[in-house]
Scaffold this motif. Structure first.
Motif, PDB file in Angstrom:
ATOM      1  N   ARG A 193      45.987  78.981  24.516  1.00  0.00           N
ATOM      2  CA  ARG A 193      46.981  77.924  24.330  1.00  0.00           C
ATOM      3  C   ARG A 193      47.352  77.279  25.677  1.00  0.00           C
ATOM      4  O   ARG A 193      47.526  76.055  25.752  1.00  0.00           O
ATOM      5  CB  ARG A 193      48.217  78.499  23.652  1.00  0.00           C
ATOM      6  CG  ARG A 193      49.372  77.529  23.428  1.00  0.00           C
ATOM      7  CD  ARG A 193      49.068  76.368  22.494  1.00  0.00           C
ATOM      8  NE  ARG A 193      48.436  75.226  23.133  1.00  0.00           N
ATOM      9  CZ  ARG A 193      48.319  74.019  22.598  1.00  0.00           C
ATOM     10  NH1 ARG A 193      48.792  73.786  21.376  1.00  0.00           N
ATOM     11  NH2 ARG A 193      47.704  73.055  23.242  1.00  0.00           N
ATOM     12  N   TYR A 210      36.718  72.962  22.949  1.00  0.00           N
ATOM     13  CA  TYR A 210      37.694  73.888  22.364  1.00  0.00           C
ATOM     14  C   TYR A 210      38.427  73.230  21.206  1.00  0.00           C
ATOM     15  O   TYR A 210      38.608  73.827  20.137  1.00  0.00           O
ATOM     16  CB  TYR A 210      38.708  74.317  23.423  1.00  0.00           C
ATOM     17  CG  TYR A 210      38.282  75.449  24.320  1.00  0.00           C
ATOM     18  CD1 TYR A 210      38.457  76.770  23.930  1.00  0.00           C
ATOM     19  CD2 TYR A 210      37.733  75.211  25.575  1.00  0.00           C
ATOM     20  CE1 TYR A 210      38.097  77.824  24.764  1.00  0.00           C
ATOM     21  CE2 TYR A 210      37.369  76.249  26.417  1.00  0.00           C
ATOM     22  CZ  TYR A 210      37.547  77.554  26.007  1.00  0.00           C
ATOM     23  OH  TYR A 210      37.181  78.587  26.824  1.00  0.00           O
ATOM     24  N   LEU A 211      38.886  72.008  21.411  1.00  0.00           N
ATOM     25  CA  LEU A 211      39.667  71.328  20.382  1.00  0.00           C
ATOM     26  C   LEU A 211      38.842  71.076  19.119  1.00  0.00           C
ATOM     27  O   LEU A 211      39.388  71.021  18.016  1.00  0.00           O
ATOM     28  CB  LEU A 211      40.205  70.000  20.922  1.00  0.00           C
ATOM     29  CG  LEU A 211      41.263  70.102  22.031  1.00  0.00           C
ATOM     30  CD1 LEU A 211      41.627  68.715  22.536  1.00  0.00           C
ATOM     31  CD2 LEU A 211      42.505  70.825  21.524  1.00  0.00           C
ATOM     32  N   ALA A 212      37.533  70.909  19.291  1.00  0.00           N
ATOM     33  CA  ALA A 212      36.663  70.651  18.149  1.00  0.00           C
ATOM     34  C   ALA A 212      36.296  71.928  17.394  1.00  0.00           C
ATOM     35  O   ALA A 212      35.771  71.865  16.277  1.00  0.00           O
ATOM     36  CB  ALA A 212      35.388  69.953  18.617  1.00  0.00           C
ATOM     37  N   THR A 214      36.378  75.300  15.224  1.00  0.00           N
ATOM     38  CA  THR A 214      37.097  75.890  14.098  1.00  0.00           C
ATOM     39  C   THR A 214      37.224  77.389  14.349  1.00  0.00           C
ATOM     40  O   THR A 214      36.619  77.937  15.290  1.00  0.00           O
ATOM     41  CB  THR A 214      36.345  75.658  12.781  1.00  0.00           C
ATOM     42  OG1 THR A 214      35.109  76.412  12.809  1.00  0.00           O
ATOM     43  CG2 THR A 214      36.018  74.175  12.594  1.00  0.00           C
ATOM     44  N   GLY A 319      40.851  77.646  17.032  1.00  0.00           N
ATOM     45  CA  GLY A 319      40.611  76.892  15.809  1.00  0.00           C
ATOM     46  C   GLY A 319      41.861  76.285  15.201  1.00  0.00           C
ATOM     47  O   GLY A 319      41.763  75.487  14.255  1.00  0.00           O
ATOM     48  N   ILE A 321      44.346  74.885  17.331  1.00  0.00           N
ATOM     49  CA  ILE A 321      44.944  74.031  18.356  1.00  0.00           C
ATOM     50  C   ILE A 321      44.287  72.658  18.340  1.00  0.00           C
ATOM     51  O   ILE A 321      43.054  72.556  18.313  1.00  0.00           O
ATOM     52  CB  ILE A 321      44.791  74.678  19.749  1.00  0.00           C
ATOM     53  CG1 ILE A 321      45.549  76.007  19.796  1.00  0.00           C
ATOM     54  CG2 ILE A 321      45.295  73.738  20.850  1.00  0.00           C
ATOM     55  CD1 ILE A 321      45.316  76.812  21.056  1.00  0.00           C
ATOM     56  N   ASP A 322      45.102  71.606  18.368  1.00  0.00           N
ATOM     57  CA  ASP A 322      44.537  70.257  18.290  1.00  0.00           C
ATOM     58  C   ASP A 322      45.177  69.275  19.271  1.00  0.00           C
ATOM     59  O   ASP A 322      45.053  68.061  19.109  1.00  0.00           O
ATOM     60  CB  ASP A 322      44.669  69.705  16.861  1.00  0.00           C
ATOM     61  CG  ASP A 322      46.122  69.639  16.387  1.00  0.00           C
ATOM     62  OD1 ASP A 322      47.034  69.905  17.207  1.00  0.00           O
ATOM     63  OD2 ASP A 322      46.336  69.327  15.204  1.00  0.00           O
ATOM     64  N   ASP A 323      45.888  69.781  20.290  1.00  0.00           N
ATOM     65  CA  ASP A 323      46.499  68.857  21.244  1.00  0.00           C
ATOM     66  C   ASP A 323      46.548  69.482  22.632  1.00  0.00           C
ATOM     67  O   ASP A 323      46.235  70.662  22.816  1.00  0.00           O
ATOM     68  CB  ASP A 323      47.900  68.447  20.796  1.00  0.00           C
ATOM     69  CG  ASP A 323      48.874  69.627  20.740  1.00  0.00           C
ATOM     70  OD1 ASP A 323      48.424  70.787  20.847  1.00  0.00           O
ATOM     71  OD2 ASP A 323      50.091  69.383  20.591  1.00  0.00           O
TER      72      ASP A 323
END
Length: 354
Positions: A193, A210-212, A214, A319, A321-323
């Protein structure tokens, strides 16, 4: 929110940023410390002189407490302990259990000692030796990991030791903090994180990978150094898993030579470090060499941005985390979510806790 962890270390919030090689340098640690959490410098990928310089850089940017992660099995471990003591670092953490003597030396100098463990028996050992707290990582965590999930390992350790326990492995938000506190932990530690923040020095393409990812894209492999290592599954990792013994040995020698140039280590020192990891484990010599120069594979991704030629240690939580918030935004968000969760929990009579 005050807990045994905040009281022990002097930080504002019960959140720890773990010492990730090539990632947890002065930039990330300073941002974490300024946000009120405990930032940990990763010293294993630094020379001794580099460690001293990094410590002084953080001290020049913030007065907040921070720590240094040390390798207890490193040939110059005692020299690095002296740097921590001489520079007035608040916390010393260890990737492997430190010796009783190292713990005593640090504690005598007023340094808080927080070893990382992956099993109850290891926690009991370092607690008996005088550790001030222990960080326990379940199998969801990134990097070298065990096979027991945090939800099972954490209460085991909490019940076994009489010192504060920090929970690691699978945490990324305020809900996780509340869950850890409910298990009896004094706080949480997060690696992936914090890696995925705007303050992290990791190159953009690597963060994008990483963001991509799953949850299913995060795997545990022994192909890197013979030990269970959680990371993103990439074509490069697959190629390591498929490589034969001869190819693996040749690649290990090449990378060992490169790491020697980067680190300034001698061949005997590298072999000693590799043997320290080999001790008690059935590793091939190719794996011993890889264990000694795994930092090169991490550096290729974390510093050079080569997702095709490096490895990317990762917790399963990648998987989710998206920001890419700043450390300050992240810590504020985690604490706000934790307060909201605590406020919404029902009392025995069915009403929410206010």
């Amino acid at each position: 929110m005050r807990t045994a962890l905040t009281e022990l270390t002097g930080v504002t919030y019960p959140i720890v940023q773990t010492g990730m090689g090539w990632v947890a340098g002065p930039r990330l640690v300073t941002a974490t410390a300024r946000a009120g959490a405990l930032g940990i410098l990763a010293s294993a990928t630094m020379t001794a002189d580099g460690l001293r310089a990094a410590v002084r850089e953080v001290k020049s940017r913030t007065d907040a407490p921070f720590g240094v992660n040390l390798r207890a099995d490193a040939a110059d471990a005692r020299e690095r302990v002296r740097i921590v003591v001489d520079e007035g670092v608040r916390v010393a953490s260890f990737a492997l259990a430190p010796s009783r003597d190292l713990i005593a030396e640090l504690k005598d100098a007023g340094v808080v000692v927080i070893p990382s463990v992956g099993a109850r028996r290891h926690a009991e050992k370092v607690a008996a030796w005088g550790a001030d707290a222990v960080l326990v990582q379940g199998s969801e965590g990134g990097g070298h990991t065990g096979g027991v999930a945090t939800s099972v390992l954490l209460p085991q350790v909490v019940d076994a030791v009489g010192i504060p326990v920090v929970a690691a492995g699978g945490f990324h938000d305020g809900r996780g903090l509340v869950a850890a506190l409910a298990y009896g932990a004094a706080g949480i530690a997060m690696g992936t994180r914090f890696l995925l923040t705007s303050d992290s020095p990791v190159p953009g393409p690597v963060k994008a990978a990483y963001l991509a990812a799953t949850v299913d894209d995060v795997t545990v492999t022994r192909a890197v150094d013979g030990l269970p290592h959680r990371m993103l599954r990439t074509d490069f990792v697959v190629s390591l898993e498929r490589a034969g013994r001869v190819r693996a040995l040749a690649a290990a020698v090449r990378r060992a030579a490169r790491f020697r140039g980067l680190s300034g280590l001698s061949w005997p020192r590298m072999v000693r470090d590799g043997l320290a990891l080999k001790r008690g484990k059935d590793l091939a010599w190719s794996q011993v060499l890889l264990a000694a120069n795994t930092p090169v594979l991490l550096r290729a991704a974390m510093v050079e941005g080569r997702t095709d030629l490096g490895v990317m240690a990762s917790g399963q939580v990648a998987g989710l985390i998206d920001d890419l918030p700043s450390c300050e935004e992240l810590v504020r968000r985690v604490m706000s979510e934790a307060q909201q969760v605590l406020g919404s929990l029902p009392e025995p009579g069915g009403r929410a806790v206010t």
